[in-house]
Design an enzyme around this catalytic site. Structure first.
Site, mmCIF file in Angstrom:
data_model
loop_
_atom_site.group_PDB
_atom_site.id
_atom_site.type_symbol
_atom_site.label_atom_id
_atom_site.label_comp_id
_atom_site.label_asym_id
_atom_site.label_seq_id
_atom_site.Cartn_x
_atom_site.Cartn_y
_atom_site.Cartn_z
ATOM 1 N N CYS A 47 0.832 -1.209 0.000
ATOM 2 C CA CYS A 47 0.000 0.000 0.000
ATOM 3 C C CYS A 47 0.867 1.259 0.000
ATOM 4 O O CYS A 47 1.829 1.368 0.754
ATOM 5 C CB CYS A 47 -0.929 -0.019 1.212
ATOM 6 N N CYS A 51 0.173 4.949 6.887
ATOM 7 C CA CYS A 51 -0.467 4.775 8.196
ATOM 8 C C CYS A 51 0.502 4.082 9.177
ATOM 9 O O CYS A 51 0.938 2.957 8.923
ATOM 10 C CB CYS A 51 -1.750 3.966 8.042
ATOM 11 N N CYS A 122 -19.449 -6.707 3.244
ATOM 12 C CA CYS A 122 -18.778 -5.478 3.636
ATOM 13 C C CYS A 122 -17.473 -5.395 2.870
ATOM 14 O O CYS A 122 -16.873 -6.432 2.563
ATOM 15 C CB CYS A 122 -18.511 -5.481 5.145
HETATM 16 FE FE1 SF4 Z 1 -2.902 1.208 3.316
HETATM 17 FE FE2 SF4 Z 1 -3.269 2.680 5.496
HETATM 18 FE FE3 SF4 Z 1 -5.186 0.966 4.648
HETATM 19 FE FE4 SF4 Z 1 -2.875 0.068 5.686
HETATM 20 S S1 SF4 Z 1 -4.473 1.229 6.746
HETATM 21 S S2 SF4 Z 1 -3.887 -0.712 3.901
HETATM 22 S S3 SF4 Z 1 -1.398 1.582 4.919
HETATM 23 S S4 SF4 Z 1 -4.433 2.809 3.609
#
Ligand code: SF4
Ligand code: SAM
Ligand code: DTB
Length: 309
Positions: A47, A51, A122
Site C-alpha cells: 500500500c 499509516c 462489507c
Molecule cells: Fe494502506 Fe493505510 Fe489501509 Fe494500511 S491502513 S492498507 S497503509 S491505507
C-alpha cells in the site's frame, strides 16, 4: 453527544460507566447475542499510504509482501467457510489508497458472489471516488468500512498521506450512495484520553451515526512506526467500548483487532460494557485473531449466542 459529554463518561467511576452502557445496550439488543463478521484480505500489502499502525504499507519493512488481488473462487470459498462457521457478515479488505477504475470490476464480482451466498457483505477499499460507492451498492454491498481511526488532532501524527477531511468525504459518499457505514478507530497508538473521547464524539456526530463501530486495540507489528507503542490500560479500552455504546446506542460495537492478546475476562468485560460483535476466524487481515475453538469455548463459557445471519 458532544466531546465534553463523552469525556465526562470516561471520567465516571468504572462501575457507573459500565452500568450505564449495559442499560443502554439492553434497550436495543439482547445482551446474550453476538454478531460475527469474518475478514478476508483480498488484496494484501504494497500500500502506498503511510499509516503508522499498518503492516501493509510499503513504506514499512514488516515482511508483508505485495500480493495481487485474490481470484474470485478463493474469495467465494472463504466466504462459504465463514458462513458455515456462523459468520453473518463477510468483509473484504484491500490495501489500497483507493480502488483504481480497473480494480473495481473484479471486486464488484466478489461482492455479487458473496451476496449470492445470503451473507451480509462489507468491503474496505480505501477512499472512494465519485460513482464507486454507487457501483458497490448496485453489486450488492451492504456495508462499507472506513475508519476515522483517531481524533482529528492526533490524526496527523499517525498518517501523512491523507487527511481527516478525506476520510469524512468518503464516508459522506458511502452514506449518500445508500450503503450502511462501518466506521470506528484504533486505540493504544499513544493518543490521550481526550483523543479517544474526540474520536467517539466524531463517530457519534456523523449523521446518522455508523451502523457498525469497530474498536481496535493496536496490534503492534514489528517494522511499523508504532511497533513500540505503550500498550493501553485494559480498563481504558473497556471505557472506550462503553462510551461508544452510550454515544451510539443502536450501533453494533465491535470488539475488533487486539482480541488475540486479551484474556477471556477482559473480553467478557467488553461484552458487558456493550460490545456485541467480533471478528471471527484465525486471521484479521495479516495478523492473528483467536482460534475459532478458543472463541467457541469463550462464547460457551459466557452463555453467548451467535446472532443468525
Ligand atoms: Fe494502506 Fe493505510 Fe489501509 Fe494500511 S491502513 S492498507 S497503509 S491505507
Ligand atoms: N486500505 C483501506 C483503508 O485504510 O481504509 C482498507 C484496509 S485498512 C487495513 C482497514 C483498517 O484496519 C484501518 O483503517 C485500521 O483502522 C485497521 N488497522 C490496520 N492496521 C491495524 C493494526 N495494526 N492494529 C489495529 N487496527 C489496524
Ligand atoms: C477494522 O476496523 N479492523 C479490521 C477491519 N476493520 C478491516 C482490520 C484490522 C487489521 C489489523 C491488522 C492486520 O491484520 O493487518
Amino acid at each position: 453527544m458532544n466531546f465534553e459529554d463523552v469525556l465526562a463518561l470516561y471520567e465516571l467511576p468504572l462501575a457507573e460507566l459500565v452500568y450505564r452502557a449495559q442499560t443502554v445496550h439492553r434497550e436495543h439488543f439482547d445482551p446474550a447475542e453476538l454478531q460475527l463478521s469474518t475478514l478476508l484480505s483480498v488484496k494484501t500489502g504494497g500500500c502506498p499510504e503511510d499509516c503508522g499502525y499498518c503492516p501493509q504499507s510499503r513504506r514499512h519493512a514488516t515482511g508483508v509482501q505485495d500480493e495481487p488481488l485474490l481470484p474470485l473462487d478463493e474469495v467465494l470459498e472463504a466466504a462459504r467457510a465463514a458462513k458455515e462457521q456462523g459468520a453473518s457478515r463477510f468483509c473484504m479488505g484491500a490495501a489500497w489508497r483507493g480502488p483504481k477504475e480497473r480494480d473495481l470490476a473484479p471486486v464488484l464480482e466478489m461482492v455479487r458472489a458473496v451476496k449470492g451466498l445470503g451473507m451480509e457483505t462489507c468491503a474496505t477499499l480505501g477512499m472512494l471516488k465519485e460513482g464507486q460507492a454507487e457501483a458497490l451498492r448496485v453489486a450488492g454491498l451492504d456495508y462499507y468500512n472506513h475508519n476515522l481511526d483517531t481524533s482529528p488532532e492526533f490524526y496527523g501524527a499517525i498518517v501523512s498521506t491523507r487527511t481527516y477531511e478525506d476520510r469524512l468525504e468518503t464516508l459522506q459518499r458511502v452514506r449518500s450512495a445508500g450503503l450502511r457505514v462501518c466506521c470506528g478507530g484504533i486505540v493504544g497508538m499513544g493518543e490521550s484520553r481526550r483523543d479517544r473521547a474526540a474520536l467517539i464524539a466524531q463517530l457519534a456526530n456523523l449523521d446518522p451515526y455508523p451502523e457498525s463501530v469497530p474498536i481496535n486495540d493496536l496490534v503492534r507489528v514489528e517494522g511499523t512506526p508504532l511497533e513500540n507503542a505503550e500498550p493501553l490500560d485494559e480498563l481504558e479500552f473497556v471505557r472506550t467500548v462503553a462510551a461508544a455504546r452510550i454515544a451510539m446506542p443502536k450501533a453494533y460495537v465491535r470488539l475488533s483487532a487486539g482480541r488475540e492478546r486479551m484474556s477471556d475476562a477482559m473480553q467478557a468485560l467488553c461484552f458487558i460494557a456493550g460490545a456485541n460483535s467480533v471478528f471471527y476466524g484465525e486471521k484479521l487481515l495479516t495478523t492473528p485473531n483467536p482460534e475459532k475453538s478458543r472463541d467457541r469455548a469463550l462464547f460457551e463459557r459466557l452463555g453467548i449466542r451467535i446472532s443468525a445471519p
